[in-house]
Write a protein that holds these residues in place. Sequence first.
Motif: not given
Length: 337
Positions: A133-144
């Motif tokens: 739960e540090l990244s979404d399914a596209d590989g982008n961070g869920v925050g900074e």
Amino acid sequence: MKKRFVAGLLGVALVAGLAVGCQKQETKEEGKESYEIGISQFAEHGSLDNCREGFLAGLKKEGIVEGENLTVQYKNGQADMGVVSQISDGFVSGKVDMVCAIATPSAQSAYNAAMDTDIPVVYTAVTDPVAAELSDADGNGVGEVTGTSDQLPVKEQLEMIREILPKAKTIGIMYTTSEANSVAAIEEYKELAPEFDFEIKEVGVNNTSEVALATETLLTGIDCVSNLTDNTVVASLPGILDKANAKNIPVFGSEIEQVKIGCLAAQGIDYIALGEQTGVMAAKILKGEEKASGIPFETISEPGFYVNLEVSKNLDIKISNELMDTAVESFESIEVK
């Protein structure tokens, strides 16, 4: 006269302060600002140590050098989540410029501590950032938050084991039930194993105190062991190897350090290179060239074959010339830990 003199001193001080402020601003604009980073490492073992070494090398490559324009606070959690949480809270309350988190539990803790602040978190040695739960399914961070994944090349590992042990049927794997990366790796092993005519026997542990008994269970009814990058298990790997060797059961590792200390072979990654890749990413964030949320997590694309010839000799297992020709590195002895 006395008041005028004091006022004069205050004026000089004010001018000096403005000069220092301007100088600092000029330094920042030139990209030469000094930085303070907190490094939170979940446990002490070779692969994570290599990540830390590589991370600092990556920063140095980008002109951010410890002792010159970089101050580093290094803390090791000793595989204790309570300690890891204290480390994360301490870095955030100390307002470091960035937290580098090494391994999944440290990354999750650091992000949770820093998520309501402007402190970016850069992680490494996180096998599955999405499951963590540090990244979404596209590989982008869920925050900074961003970093690098040490996702295991499971298919290549199974293919290697089949080539080395053509008659093997069952692979044993020990993992920590609370480590998201390990749970994800187990699922991938179970999904791919039938392609190579393998069955997977899994044994879960909660902490290092359970490893000894779990090892006895693991080594019953299997042909070999495949070790993950599971931090709790890796910390106990020398003991697992001793018991496996006594039963003449080969243990396959997941990276170079495990092969050095007695695993037969591995299709794994270079953790120094992974750490360096992370350091380069971190430098962009520190310099203000990128935001952590704007950098998708990265992986090393190609695994390497590592083999310990002393172990193969002790177990009387022959490594084919074809496979040896692909080796990134081979070892003639077992490194004692």
